[in-house]
Write an enzyme that holds these catalytic residues in place. Structure first.
Site, mmCIF file in Angstrom:
data_model
loop_
_atom_site.group_PDB
_atom_site.id
_atom_site.type_symbol
_atom_site.label_atom_id
_atom_site.label_comp_id
_atom_site.label_asym_id
_atom_site.label_seq_id
_atom_site.Cartn_x
_atom_site.Cartn_y
_atom_site.Cartn_z
ATOM 1 N N ARG A 49 14.122 -14.984 4.789
ATOM 2 C CA ARG A 49 14.267 -15.681 3.503
ATOM 3 C C ARG A 49 15.650 -16.325 3.354
ATOM 4 N NH1 ARG A 49 10.715 -11.518 -0.227
ATOM 5 N NH2 ARG A 49 8.876 -12.853 -0.230
ATOM 6 N N LYS A 214 -7.735 -3.348 -1.394
ATOM 7 C CA LYS A 214 -8.613 -3.131 -2.542
ATOM 8 C C LYS A 214 -9.297 -4.387 -3.060
ATOM 9 C CE LYS A 214 -6.045 0.553 -4.837
ATOM 10 N NZ LYS A 214 -5.136 0.538 -6.007
ATOM 11 N N GLY A 363 2.045 -10.877 1.699
ATOM 12 C CA GLY A 363 3.157 -10.257 2.411
ATOM 13 C C GLY A 363 2.721 -9.514 3.661
ATOM 14 N N GLY A 387 2.338 -12.869 -4.268
ATOM 15 C CA GLY A 387 1.794 -12.827 -5.625
ATOM 16 C C GLY A 387 1.703 -14.205 -6.253
HETATM 17 P P1 ADP Z 1 -1.460 -8.795 1.585
HETATM 18 O O1 ADP Z 1 -0.098 -8.192 1.325
HETATM 19 O O2 ADP Z 1 -1.483 -9.653 2.812
HETATM 20 O O3 ADP Z 1 -1.999 -9.479 0.367
HETATM 21 P P2 ADP Z 1 -2.800 -6.314 0.963
HETATM 22 O O4 ADP Z 1 -1.545 -5.801 0.362
HETATM 23 O O5 ADP Z 1 -3.941 -6.612 0.074
HETATM 24 O O6 ADP Z 1 -2.471 -7.577 1.904
HETATM 25 O O7 ADP Z 1 -3.369 -5.219 2.011
HETATM 26 C C1 ADP Z 1 -2.647 -4.794 3.110
HETATM 27 C C2 ADP Z 1 -2.961 -3.366 3.459
HETATM 28 O O8 ADP Z 1 -4.362 -3.135 3.561
HETATM 29 C C3 ADP Z 1 -2.383 -2.987 4.799
HETATM 30 O O9 ADP Z 1 -1.323 -2.079 4.599
HETATM 31 C C4 ADP Z 1 -3.559 -2.357 5.547
HETATM 32 O O10 ADP Z 1 -3.203 -1.171 6.234
HETATM 33 C C5 ADP Z 1 -4.537 -2.063 4.462
HETATM 34 N N1 ADP Z 1 -5.923 -1.988 4.956
HETATM 35 C C6 ADP Z 1 -6.589 -2.915 5.651
HETATM 36 N N2 ADP Z 1 -7.808 -2.475 6.016
HETATM 37 C C7 ADP Z 1 -7.911 -1.226 5.534
HETATM 38 C C8 ADP Z 1 -8.947 -0.217 5.582
HETATM 39 N N3 ADP Z 1 -10.088 -0.440 6.214
HETATM 40 N N4 ADP Z 1 -8.711 0.950 4.968
HETATM 41 C C9 ADP Z 1 -7.535 1.173 4.344
HETATM 42 N N5 ADP Z 1 -6.533 0.274 4.246
HETATM 43 C C10 ADP Z 1 -6.722 -0.904 4.848
HETATM 44 MG MG MG Z 2 0.492 -6.394 0.254
#
Ligand code: ADP
Ligand code: MG
Length: 406
Positions: A49, A214, A363, A387
């Site tokens: 960054r 989620k 992220g 976000g």
């Molecule tokens: P981003 O930051 O790219 O938006 P998220 O924060 O929504 O992504 O999700 C990232 C997390 O989701 C990672 O830490 C990953 O370990 C977790 N994850 C992915 N698949 C699964 C799964 N099947 N069960 C539990 N956690 C998961």
């Molecule tokens: Mg995340």
């Protein structure tokens, strides 16, 4: 749904020679403990960054502006916290910018005023972490306004180059812009341009790939995107609530029972593609016994921690021919080696598309691209503000952009 976002005045069009310019940067870098330094000493774990902020500051400096930078670091509780001082950031910035950077010891106090007053066009001033002042994030307009008045008194012009903060109604993002002639920096402008291409008449087929942990985190963005996409491929932890909504047993996998109804409704669109196999593990651990199983054969005592190889092939097929792709959220627990193949496979398929706009947001997704050794340049754009990008795609108003357009 998504109103065409406003066009923004650009920093490049401002006449900055001899002017005092206040720049909001995103210098919120991850920190690590320095193993060799005194206890409590922090080092910068990833200076991406800071590097990204250099071109604008360099350009302003070269054009004869007197530059004051403000930024936040972490989440101090509205009070000075030496652990979250911008001092190490200032040092790194000075090295990268090759211009002296003077760190004020406070945000708008004596040291800041003194630094700004003493500053000519021969150096850059970096104010201390703006979140050391509780008024930065206050919900009270008058409190934020009073803080913004003090910040604005340092400058003739304001430039926002912190895309990751444009969804925040914070003093350094929102209120200061109301008080000074303003413009968007190149990072904000580039980010908005790409996100606009995803929302205004995207080239088709338009395929979105979503994962992460989620459904509830991503429900708003799924609902906003679904009417506009041709296909939505779902992996990650959130796919299990969709699979359960289709009647599958998902064992110990992540399941949000309160989202089943919403998932059923979304599945009615006919656009959602789900995995056909998963890597099912005994425990949430790298050394747990694990096997690839079909989605209708997940054992009751196992949890799905990645999508399986047949799903990677299916997603790859679904991506072929796409002209626009947005990917957010890892396909599995990529942080643990046995469950990284799904994310690596799907990311590779996206990176391999020719003739498509490919955008990565989030992220953890951006971290996955780097951690899994994928070629960063194979994607059209990796969004810096997780976000803020999602809120943009949801069609929500982003205060920091609205105020720049005004
Ligand atoms: P981003 O930051 O790219 O938006 P998220 O924060 O929504 O992504 O999700 C990232 C997390 O989701 C990672 O830490 C990953 O370990 C977790 N994850 C992915 N698949 C699964 C799964 N099947 N069960 C539990 N956690 C998961
Ligand atoms: Mg995340």
């Amino acid at each position: 749904m998504v109103a065409s976002p406003p066009s923004l005045p650009r920093a490049a069009d401002l006449d900055v020679a001899g002017k005092r310019v206040l720049v909001r940067c995103d210098l919120n870098v991850p920190l690590a403990q320095d193993p060799d330094g005194p206890s409590g000493m922090r080092t910068i774990a990833d200076d991406g960054r800071i590097r990204a902020s250099v071109p604008l500051l360099r350009d302003l400096f070269d054009r004869g502006a007197i530059v004051t930078v403000m930024a936040h670091l972490g989440r101090p509780k509205g009070t000075p916290d030496p652990q979250l001082s911008l001092a190490p950031v200032g040092e790194r910035l000075e090295e990268l910018l090759e211009v002296p950077v003077r760190l004020a010891q406070d945000v708008v106090g004596e040291s800041a005023q003194e630094s700004v007053r003493a500053s000519e066009s021969d150096r850059v001033v970096l104010l201390e972490n703006v979140r050391f002042d509780p008024r930065e994030t206050s919900k009270d307009d008058a409190e934020r306004g009073a803080f913004a008045d003090e910040l604005a008194s340092f400058a003739d012009l304001y430039i926002d180059d912190a895309f990751g903060a444009v969804h925040r109604r914070h003093a350094s993002v929102y209120d200061v812009a109301q008080r000074l002639p303003h413009a968007a920096g190149p990072l904000v402008a580039a980010e908005v341009e790409v996100l606009q291409r995803l929302t205004v008449d995207p080239a088709r087929p338009y395929v979105v790939v979503l994962g992460g942990s989620k459904v509830s985190d991503k429900l708003a963005v799924i609902e906003a995107l679904l009417p506009h996409v041709d296909r939505l491929l779902v992996g990650g932890g959130m796919c299990f609530t969709f699979l359960a909504a289709q009647g599958h047993e998902v064992g110990q996998s992540l399941l949000e029972a309160d989202q089943l109804e919403a998932c059923r409704r979304l599945l009615d669109s006919g656009k959602i593609v789900l995995p056909v196999d998963v890597v099912a593990a005994k425990r949430f651990a790298a050394d747990a016994p694990h096997d690839v199983v079909a989605v209708d054969e997940i054992p009751a005592d196992r949890m799905g921690l990645d999508i399986g190889p047949a799903s990677v092939r299916l997603f790859d097929e679904q991506l072929q021919g796409a002209r626009t792709v947005f990917w957010n959220g890892p396909m599995g627990v990529f942080e643990l080696a046995p469950y990284a193949a799904g994310t690596r496979g799907v990311a590779g398929a996206i990176a391999g598309l020719d003739d498509a706009l490919t955008v990565v947001g989030g992220g953890d997704s951006a971290a996955a691209v780097r951690a899994l050794g994928l070629d960063v340049d194979a994607f059209s754009h990796i969004s810096t503000g997780g976000g803020a990008s999602l809120e943009f795609l949801e069609g929500r108003e982003l205060p920091g952009l609205t105020v720049l357009a005004g």
